[in-house]
Scaffold this motif. Sequence first.
Motif, PDB file in Angstrom:
ATOM      1  N   ARG A 272     -32.641 -19.020  28.914  1.00 25.14           N
ATOM      2  CA  ARG A 272     -32.870 -20.442  28.608  1.00 25.14           C
ATOM      3  C   ARG A 272     -34.168 -20.950  29.221  1.00 25.14           C
ATOM      4  N   THR A 273     -34.448 -20.538  30.449  1.00 31.66           N
ATOM      5  CA  THR A 273     -35.614 -21.072  31.167  1.00 31.66           C
ATOM      6  C   THR A 273     -36.881 -20.270  30.919  1.00 31.66           C
ATOM      7  N   ASP A 274     -36.752 -18.997  30.587  1.00 29.69           N
ATOM      8  CA  ASP A 274     -37.923 -18.147  30.355  1.00 29.69           C
ATOM      9  C   ASP A 274     -37.668 -17.246  29.146  1.00 29.69           C
ATOM     10  N   PRO A 275     -37.453 -17.839  27.967  1.00 32.93           N
ATOM     11  CA  PRO A 275     -37.088 -17.013  26.808  1.00 32.93           C
ATOM     12  C   PRO A 275     -38.173 -16.031  26.393  1.00 32.93           C
ATOM     13  N   TRP A 276     -39.440 -16.433  26.490  1.00 36.01           N
ATOM     14  CA  TRP A 276     -40.524 -15.552  26.048  1.00 36.01           C
ATOM     15  C   TRP A 276     -40.707 -14.394  27.023  1.00 36.01           C
ATOM     16  N   GLY A 277     -40.623 -14.694  28.301  1.00 35.79           N
ATOM     17  CA  GLY A 277     -40.738 -13.630  29.291  1.00 35.79           C
ATOM     18  C   GLY A 277     -39.584 -12.649  29.184  1.00 35.79           C
ATOM     19  N   ARG A 278     -38.363 -13.181  29.021  1.00 35.13           N
ATOM     20  CA  ARG A 278     -37.210 -12.294  28.900  1.00 35.13           C
ATOM     21  C   ARG A 278     -37.325 -11.442  27.653  1.00 35.13           C
ATOM     22  N   GLY A 279     -37.752 -12.044  26.549  1.00 35.79           N
ATOM     23  CA  GLY A 279     -37.911 -11.280  25.319  1.00 35.79           C
ATOM     24  C   GLY A 279     -38.940 -10.181  25.455  1.00 35.79           C
ATOM     25  N   GLU A 280     -40.055 -10.493  26.095  1.00 34.67           N
ATOM     26  CA  GLU A 280     -41.105  -9.499  26.299  1.00 34.67           C
ATOM     27  C   GLU A 280     -40.606  -8.344  27.153  1.00 34.67           C
ATOM     28  N   ARG A 281     -39.889  -8.660  28.232  1.00 35.61           N
ATOM     29  CA  ARG A 281     -39.376  -7.607  29.109  1.00 35.61           C
ATOM     30  C   ARG A 281     -38.323  -6.758  28.406  1.00 35.61           C
ATOM     31  N   SER A 282     -37.459  -7.394  27.627  1.00 32.01           N
ATOM     32  CA  SER A 282     -36.421  -6.657  26.912  1.00 32.01           C
ATOM     33  C   SER A 282     -37.028  -5.705  25.883  1.00 32.01           C
ATOM     34  N   LEU A 283     -38.035  -6.184  25.159  1.00 30.98           N
ATOM     35  CA  LEU A 283     -38.675  -5.342  24.155  1.00 30.98           C
ATOM     36  C   LEU A 283     -39.392  -4.167  24.809  1.00 30.98           C
ATOM     37  N   SER A 284     -40.072  -4.432  25.914  1.00 28.25           N
ATOM     38  CA  SER A 284     -40.757  -3.358  26.627  1.00 28.25           C
ATOM     39  C   SER A 284     -39.766  -2.306  27.099  1.00 28.25           C
ATOM     40  N   SER A 285     -38.625  -2.759  27.605  1.00 26.07           N
ATOM     41  CA  SER A 285     -37.606  -1.832  28.077  1.00 26.07           C
ATOM     42  C   SER A 285     -37.072  -0.989  26.926  1.00 26.07           C
ATOM     43  N   LEU A 286     -36.752  -1.619  25.824  1.00 25.41           N
ATOM     44  CA  LEU A 286     -36.211  -0.904  24.672  1.00 25.41           C
ATOM     45  C   LEU A 286     -37.183   0.151  24.179  1.00 25.41           C
ATOM     46  N   GLN A 287     -38.460  -0.172  24.146  1.00 29.28           N
ATOM     47  CA  GLN A 287     -39.450   0.796  23.688  1.00 29.28           C
ATOM     48  C   GLN A 287     -39.551   1.988  24.638  1.00 29.28           C
ATOM     49  N   LEU A 288     -39.362   1.739  25.921  1.00 25.18           N
ATOM     50  CA  LEU A 288     -39.383   2.840  26.884  1.00 25.18           C
ATOM     51  C   LEU A 288     -38.230   3.808  26.645  1.00 25.18           C
ATOM     52  N   TRP A 289     -37.063   3.298  26.250  1.00 24.38           N
ATOM     53  CA  TRP A 289     -35.919   4.182  26.024  1.00 24.38           C
ATOM     54  C   TRP A 289     -36.248   5.256  24.993  1.00 24.38           C
ATOM     55  N   VAL A 290     -37.064   4.895  23.991  1.00 25.83           N
ATOM     56  CA  VAL A 290     -37.331   5.801  22.880  1.00 25.83           C
ATOM     57  C   VAL A 290     -38.667   6.528  23.055  1.00 25.83           C
ATOM     58  N   TYR A 291     -39.701   5.814  23.488  1.00 23.25           N
ATOM     59  CA  TYR A 291     -41.055   6.372  23.516  1.00 23.25           C
ATOM     60  C   TYR A 291     -41.588   6.607  24.927  1.00 23.25           C
ATOM     61  N   GLY A 292     -40.747   6.437  25.939  1.00 23.66           N
ATOM     62  CA  GLY A 292     -41.250   6.447  27.304  1.00 23.66           C
ATOM     63  C   GLY A 292     -41.446   7.806  27.931  1.00 23.66           C
ATOM     64  N   GLY A 293     -41.005   8.892  27.261  1.00 24.02           N
ATOM     65  CA  GLY A 293     -41.136  10.193  27.889  1.00 24.02           C
ATOM     66  C   GLY A 293     -40.428  10.221  29.233  1.00 24.02           C
TER      67      GLY A 293
END
Length: 294
Positions: free
Chosen positions: A57-78
Amino acid sequence: MSSGTARGAGPAPPPPGGVLWSMSGDVRALLMLPAALTLQVAHPAVGAGVDEHSVFRTDPWGRGERSLSSLQLWVYGGEEAAEEGCRLRRLHRRIQGTDTRGRPYHALSPANYAWVHATGFPVYRHAARYLIRPLTGEQERALYREWLQVGRVLGIHDRDMPQTIEEFWPYYRGMLADEIERTVVVEELVATGTPVPPPDRGPLLLRLSLRALWPVLLPPLARFRGFLTVGLMPPDAREAIGLEWTDAQERRLRRFCAVVRVVVPVLPERLRYLPRARRARAAHREARRRGGSG
């Protein structure tokens, strides 16, 4: 970039060239994520955890950015994939409380953590029919195998995840019948009038422009987000949560997705794929070229 982690360092991410490798780095995956997130928080414990402990609620853009970065690491992070899985588990260690049904919960309890992971498979499978193409039977099985590997990256034990598609669907239907509900967080995620601050990322000029135009831009963007969230959710999950969806909305969704299916494949790679996926794809091509010329 390697396709896995070093020996003994932790589970390897899904293999390069697989179904998940191709799907999750495509920009169309961004349109699928709101449905997956909403299905996650429809679980009473997960919804309570996000309601009480998240900064969405207070930091939706930051949370979204961090969540997307994390998800991408699961697949492409080596090798970074397993490290990210460990980081997430550390982050969730202190998240506990009482869920919407008065039951004590902990974010890392196997049932709760496994549900957060499990929702990705049915949402990817369903949304791919609209935004990319229907998966063949073998592609569905490959996607599930690869999603199981993501679960291992996240630190989920095999005993806590259905190990085959045949085992997954009864588990999934049981969760929809017995656990899933329209939580407070679900209501906020599908509502069109929820206040959202303007983006605070990107170039200064863009941020200033968006801030000035935000009162005009937010209502249609919120309606579009809610439309995709409900539309790209599997119908049985939508029904279990109690989200309305009309024939007219279904026709609009199909028209929109038909345009997406035509436009996205002809985009240049720098626009079609997210940055980490793009770098991983380039590294994989280079490794194959070197291997072929060796």
